[in-house]
Design a protein around this motif. Structure first.
Motif, PDB file in Angstrom:
ATOM      1  N   ALA A 187      15.577 -12.206  -9.614  1.00 13.15           N
ATOM      2  CA  ALA A 187      14.288 -12.011  -8.962  1.00 13.15           C
ATOM      3  C   ALA A 187      13.707 -13.285  -8.370  1.00 13.15           C
ATOM      4  O   ALA A 187      12.605 -13.269  -7.830  1.00 13.15           O
ATOM      5  CB  ALA A 187      13.298 -11.416  -9.951  1.00 13.15           C
ATOM      6  N   TYR A 227      12.066 -13.004  -5.015  1.00 11.32           N
ATOM      7  CA  TYR A 227      10.698 -12.544  -4.729  1.00 11.32           C
ATOM      8  C   TYR A 227       9.809 -13.696  -4.272  1.00 11.32           C
ATOM      9  O   TYR A 227       8.784 -13.493  -3.616  1.00 11.32           O
ATOM     10  CB  TYR A 227      10.067 -11.856  -5.938  1.00 11.32           C
ATOM     11  N   PHE A 277      25.988   0.061  -8.610  1.00 15.62           N
ATOM     12  CA  PHE A 277      26.711  -1.222  -8.629  1.00 15.62           C
ATOM     13  C   PHE A 277      28.203  -0.979  -8.813  1.00 15.62           C
ATOM     14  O   PHE A 277      28.613  -0.004  -9.436  1.00 15.62           O
ATOM     15  CB  PHE A 277      26.156  -2.137  -9.729  1.00 15.62           C
ATOM     16  N   GLU A 325      11.031   3.305  -7.540  1.00 17.00           N
ATOM     17  CA  GLU A 325      10.964   2.983  -8.973  1.00 17.00           C
ATOM     18  C   GLU A 325       9.519   2.680  -9.405  1.00 17.00           C
ATOM     19  O   GLU A 325       8.731   2.132  -8.608  1.00 17.00           O
ATOM     20  CB  GLU A 325      11.833   1.743  -9.244  1.00 17.00           C
ATOM     21  N   ASP A 384      21.305  -8.497   2.258  1.00 18.33           N
ATOM     22  CA  ASP A 384      21.163  -8.297   3.705  1.00 18.33           C
ATOM     23  C   ASP A 384      19.904  -7.503   4.066  1.00 18.33           C
ATOM     24  O   ASP A 384      19.285  -7.746   5.115  1.00 18.33           O
ATOM     25  CB  ASP A 384      22.412  -7.592   4.260  1.00 18.33           C
ATOM     26  N   GLN A 385      19.499  -6.577   3.226  1.00 13.70           N
ATOM     27  CA  GLN A 385      18.324  -5.761   3.553  1.00 13.70           C
ATOM     28  C   GLN A 385      17.025  -6.568   3.451  1.00 13.70           C
ATOM     29  O   GLN A 385      16.079  -6.342   4.203  1.00 13.70           O
ATOM     30  CB  GLN A 385      18.242  -4.524   2.644  1.00 13.70           C
ATOM     31  N   HIS A 386      16.995  -7.520   2.499  1.00 13.18           N
ATOM     32  CA  HIS A 386      15.828  -8.413   2.406  1.00 13.18           C
ATOM     33  C   HIS A 386      15.725  -9.210   3.711  1.00 13.18           C
ATOM     34  O   HIS A 386      14.660  -9.339   4.315  1.00 13.18           O
ATOM     35  CB  HIS A 386      15.979  -9.429   1.258  1.00 13.18           C
ATOM     36  N   SER A 438      29.205  -7.253  -6.512  1.00 10.38           N
ATOM     37  CA  SER A 438      28.592  -8.025  -5.426  1.00 10.38           C
ATOM     38  C   SER A 438      27.179  -7.490  -5.189  1.00 10.38           C
ATOM     39  O   SER A 438      26.950  -6.285  -5.231  1.00 10.38           O
ATOM     40  CB  SER A 438      29.453  -7.928  -4.169  1.00 10.38           C
ATOM     41  N   ARG A 439      26.254  -8.376  -5.022  1.00  5.36           N
ATOM     42  CA  ARG A 439      24.857  -7.951  -4.874  1.00  5.36           C
ATOM     43  C   ARG A 439      24.281  -8.577  -3.611  1.00  5.36           C
ATOM     44  O   ARG A 439      23.589  -9.592  -3.660  1.00  5.36           O
ATOM     45  CB  ARG A 439      24.051  -8.324  -6.133  1.00  5.36           C
ATOM     46  N   VAL A 459      15.567  -1.763  -4.625  1.00  7.44           N
ATOM     47  CA  VAL A 459      14.330  -2.160  -5.300  1.00  7.44           C
ATOM     48  C   VAL A 459      13.900  -3.537  -4.813  1.00  7.44           C
ATOM     49  O   VAL A 459      12.761  -3.762  -4.404  1.00  7.44           O
ATOM     50  CB  VAL A 459      14.558  -2.206  -6.837  1.00  7.44           C
TER      51      VAL A 459
HETATM   52  C1  UD1 Z   1      16.927  -4.191  -9.420  1.00  8.19           C
HETATM   53  C2  UD1 Z   1      16.741  -4.490 -10.873  1.00  8.19           C
HETATM   54  C3  UD1 Z   1      17.986  -4.120 -11.662  1.00  8.19           C
HETATM   55  C4  UD1 Z   1      18.395  -2.696 -11.371  1.00  8.19           C
HETATM   56  C5  UD1 Z   1      18.470  -2.423  -9.877  1.00  8.19           C
HETATM   57  C6  UD1 Z   1      18.688  -0.946  -9.546  1.00  8.19           C
HETATM   58  C7  UD1 Z   1      15.228  -6.365 -10.814  1.00  8.19           C
HETATM   59  C8  UD1 Z   1      15.038  -7.828 -11.040  1.00  8.19           C
HETATM   60  N1  UD1 Z   1      16.462  -5.903 -11.035  1.00  8.19           N
HETATM   61  O1  UD1 Z   1      17.990  -5.021  -8.960  1.00  8.19           O
HETATM   62  O2  UD1 Z   1      17.705  -4.278 -13.046  1.00  8.19           O
HETATM   63  O3  UD1 Z   1      19.674  -2.453 -11.929  1.00  8.19           O
HETATM   64  O4  UD1 Z   1      17.245  -2.811  -9.242  1.00  8.19           O
HETATM   65  O5  UD1 Z   1      17.686  -0.168 -10.111  1.00  8.19           O
HETATM   66  O6  UD1 Z   1      14.308  -5.638 -10.515  1.00  8.19           O
HETATM   67  N2  UD1 Z   1      21.853  -3.757  -1.817  1.00  8.19           N
HETATM   68  C9  UD1 Z   1      22.377  -4.087  -0.586  1.00  8.19           C
HETATM   69  N3  UD1 Z   1      21.684  -4.964   0.206  1.00  8.19           N
HETATM   70  C10 UD1 Z   1      20.513  -5.527  -0.195  1.00  8.19           C
HETATM   71  C11 UD1 Z   1      19.984  -5.184  -1.447  1.00  8.19           C
HETATM   72  C12 UD1 Z   1      20.677  -4.292  -2.232  1.00  8.19           C
HETATM   73  O7  UD1 Z   1      23.439  -3.604  -0.189  1.00  8.19           O
HETATM   74  O8  UD1 Z   1      19.949  -6.305   0.571  1.00  8.19           O
HETATM   75  C13 UD1 Z   1      22.565  -2.796  -2.674  1.00  8.19           C
HETATM   76  C14 UD1 Z   1      23.020  -3.386  -4.013  1.00  8.19           C
HETATM   77  O9  UD1 Z   1      24.258  -4.036  -3.878  1.00  8.19           O
HETATM   78  C15 UD1 Z   1      23.095  -2.157  -4.865  1.00  8.19           C
HETATM   79  C16 UD1 Z   1      21.939  -1.290  -4.334  1.00  8.19           C
HETATM   80  O10 UD1 Z   1      21.649  -1.789  -3.048  1.00  8.19           O
HETATM   81  O11 UD1 Z   1      24.294  -1.472  -4.638  1.00  8.19           O
HETATM   82  C17 UD1 Z   1      20.687  -1.331  -5.178  1.00  8.19           C
HETATM   83  O12 UD1 Z   1      20.329  -2.672  -5.421  1.00  8.19           O
HETATM   84  P1  UD1 Z   1      18.816  -3.120  -5.651  1.00  8.19           P
HETATM   85  O13 UD1 Z   1      17.984  -1.918  -5.888  1.00  8.19           O
HETATM   86  O14 UD1 Z   1      18.439  -4.076  -4.585  1.00  8.19           O
HETATM   87  O15 UD1 Z   1      18.943  -3.917  -7.002  1.00  8.19           O
HETATM   88  P2  UD1 Z   1      18.189  -5.249  -7.406  1.00  8.19           P
HETATM   89  O16 UD1 Z   1      16.847  -5.305  -6.759  1.00  8.19           O
HETATM   90  O17 UD1 Z   1      19.130  -6.387  -7.276  1.00  8.19           O
END
Ligand code: UD1
Length: 432
Positions: free
Chosen positions: A94, A97, A328, A189, A125-127, A121-122, A164
């Protein structure tokens, strides 16, 4: 290094009080840097990820006062640096943020690339897409991500994946942008709603949090606020599943039952009893539970952060169950550890096929990440004999006084140093 030593086999019984939501708190602490006035935040969990975030905002000049247990007062009028980097912030997810919050208020920020649990992989790109749509330039180099904008202007943003992190981050940046922002396909959420409510309590104008579309009208300034964070849905769920896996009876207090509905539904489906009160749930499982299929989905679907705990429960239930991870890509690393305890689980792609066994046996296991670590503790509590859960620093990122809360429910669990053989012997003598 510390580990949990557990003697399993006892049904857990009693009451437990749930703390504030980690994932809401992380967004809220970042948002607190967006006003020059003082904000008071209550029901803040005292866990590692939160303390890292507090240190990070202190590091850039915010004044943080621990005004009471689980309460902080933050004043950010002296924030002077827009660079956020240290060895701890690199480990939490986080940290990003602070990009959205500092971009929104100060129009620039440089933050260490986010870490977090190793569950595949996390991407972010959407941010980045959201920040760019608001008029920011984004660059990445030397493990840092840099955002800057002369003016932030409202925009219409469609998220390609429900995220999220991206939802909260874009919301943070957009609430002080000029004009109107619409974000579509957002995460719903409870913690997204909580961050929006906090920002609104500071004078932001955010509508629609909790639905698929968020509409934001930018405001030039945010003001001070006093706010109480919602209860942690995942901590509550972990205790619900601990009750079910140990054939126990736990009253879980300070929760919002609505946030737990996907968990409650699965528990009832496999034969547990769940009683809902205004701000509590009671989970009772007097017999071995049954099989089911589970797929993780964005809220209000079954949360990915409860997937390992569900797998442990089904590993002990009757029949063959499947658990599919759709959020994930690499979230079954703990299955090898459960295998050491005698569970029968095969992972094919993103699905775990679980043949429930009547009994699992204690072993030395390693927490590969936060939620899997909690799930291994549940496995240890349900297993015959002694279980040692190592690498518990992961668990401590998200659970406050976990072993004490479990002890109060009758669990034989202690935190001891990995090298302290004497403490292990003492524990074994004590619990027999
Ligand atoms: C947050 C939570 C984590 C939870 C997850 C899903 C926090 C600090 N962590 O993680 O505990 O498991 O939500 O409920 O709040 N993705 C993209 N591009 C992006 C962003 C995300 O492709 O720019 C994908 C990720 O790889 C994943 C999916 O979107 O497959 C969901 O991820 P996301 O909801 O963003 O998870 P976090 O915010 O990292």
């Amino acid at each position: 290094m510390e580990q949990y030593i557990i003697k399993g086999g006892k049904p857990l019984a009693g009451e437990v009080v749930i703390g504030g939501a980690k994932n809401a708190a992380l967004g809220i602490l970042a948002a607190a840097t967006m006003t020059d006035e003082t904000v008071t935040i209550d029901n803040l969990p005292d866990i590692r990820d939160i303390n890292v975030m507090l240190q990070a905002i202190e590091g850039i000049g915010a004044h943080v006062e621990h005004s009471a247990p689980h309460e902080v007062r933050i004043n950010s009028h002296q924030i002077h640096a827009m660079d956020v980097d240290n060895e701890f912030i690199r480990k939490i997810r986080a940290s990003y943020y602070l990009l959205g919050a500092l971009l929104g208020k100060y129009h620039h920020a440089r933050v260490a690339l986010p870490g977090g649990c190793n569950i595949g992989s996390r991407p972010i790109d959407q941010h980045i897409k959201g920040f760019k749509a608001l008029g920011a330039k984004v660059s990445i180099g030397q493990d840092m991500i840099c955002v800057e904008a002369e003016h932030l202007r409202g925009s219409h943003i469609y998220l390609d994946v429900v995220s999220v992190g991206a939802t909260i981050n874009i919301m943070l940046a957009a609430c002080m942008a000029e004009g109107r922002t619409i974000i579509e396909n957002v995460a719903k959420e409870p913690h997204v709603v909580d961050v929006a409510n906090f920002l609104n309590s500071m004078g932001a104008n955010i509508k629609g949090a909790g639905t698929d579309i968020i509409r934001i009208t930018g405001v030039p300034k945010l003001h001070g606020s006093t706010y109480s964070i919602i209860p942690d849905q995942i901590e509550a769920g972990t205790f619900m599943f601990a009750a079910a896996a140990t054939k126990g009876d736990i009253l879980i207090k300070n929760v919002i039952p609505k946030h737990l509905e996907s968990l409650t539904a699965k528990l009832i489906e496999i034969g547990a009893e769940v009683e809902e009160f205004d701000d509590a749930v009671r989970v009772v499982a007097s017999k071995r539970l049954g099989r089911t299929t589970v797929k993780t989905l964005p809220y209000p679907g079954f949360p990915t952060d409860m997937q390992p705990q569900m797998t442990v429960l089904l590993a002990l239930s009757r029949g063959t169950s499947t658990v599919t991870e759709s959020i994930f890509e690499n979230r079954f690393m703990y299955v090898d550890e459960l295998f050491k305890m005698g569970a029968s689980i095969k992972v094919e792609g993103n699905t775990a096929i679980i043949d429930g066994v009547e009994e699992i046996t204690g072993a030395t296991v390693f927490a590969p990440d936060l939620r899997a670590g909690a799930a291994l503790v549940i496995a240890g509590l349900a297993a015959k004999g002694y279980t040692m859960v190592q690498q518990i620093h992961y668990v401590e990122r998200g659970y406050e006084t976990f072993e004490e809360k479990l002890q109060a429910l009758g669990a034989d669990i202690e935190k001891v140093d990995v090298d302290d053989a004497k403490a292990v012997r003492k524990f074994k003598m004590k619990v027999g």
